[in-house]
Design a protein around this motif. Structure first.
Motif: not given
Length: 225
Positions: A52-71
């Protein structure tokens, strides 16, 4: 980026919120008397809050959050699956469940890959929060009920529903996405755009049919390349 993540974490993990989580974990321990259960729930909460924190941080590319979540889901599920198959100390649960969650993790990875390929970001936080969305849906209900009486313009809908024209347009944007409401010509004399209601798309069956198709399209999206 680190400073942005820290700022987002401080905004979300307020003292009151953290205390509520601690109280919840204490309640779980009081009911179960099982420290392993509390530890597992704590890990789950930490993971969810991190995402949640990573998704709501403007400087973080949320697509990489999706990759990390899936992995993470895939690796954890495969480890669980192997534990159930090869270890006598397995939980005794059905082996199909970790296999299913592993497939869900793979779906997250492919979905993020599709975002990178399309230049989109399905994991970016929505512009509307939950309360704003509920307000728009409530206004949409008022607009739909008024359109049952016949086509109307935005000013007519605003007057009948006691809403501002901007609120009516927000509701119409949502209702026109699935074709429930559609614009019609004003006629040979009055060319002001009116909106009409498609009665065939109103009701429980229509709701399930429309949203079911949308969900299936969303699930199939990563594999339609």
């Amino acid at each position: 980026m680190d400073a942005s993540i820290g700022r987002t974490a401080r905004e979300q993990l307020t003292g009151r919120y953290v205390l509520s989580l601690v109280a919840f974990l204490a309640l779980v321990y009081g009911v179960t008397q099982d420290i392993e259960t509390v530890f597992a729930i704590t890990l789950g909460l930490a993971f969810v809050e991190t995402i949640s924190i990573l998704r709501d941080t403007p400087t973080v590319d949320s697509r990489w959050v999706g990759v990390g979540l899936g992995a993470f889901i895939t690796i954890a599920s495969l480890a669980w699956f192997a534990w159930e198959l090869t270890t006598a100390a397995g939980t005794g649960g059905p082996v199909w469940f970790p296999a299913l969650t592993a497939l869900i993790g793979v779906w997250f990875i492919f979905d993020a890959r599709a975002d990178f390929a399309d230049g989109t970001d399905s994991y970016a936080p929505d512009d509307m929060d939950a309360s704003e969305m509920m307000l728009v849906l409530n206004h949409g209900h008022l607009v739909v009920e008024e359109l049952r009486q016949g086509p109307k313009t935005v000013p007519e809908l605003a007057d009948a529903c006691d809403l501002t024209e901007s609120r009516v347009r927000e509701a119409l944007d949502v209702a026109t996405d699935d074709g429930m409401v559609y614009p019609v010509d004003g006629g040979p004399i009055d060319d002001v755009e009116r909106y009409a209601l498609d009665e065939s798309k109103v009701g429980g069956v229509a709701f399930v049919r429309s949203n079911g198709k949308r969900i299936l399209r969303r699930i199939a999206r990563p594999f339609r390349r």
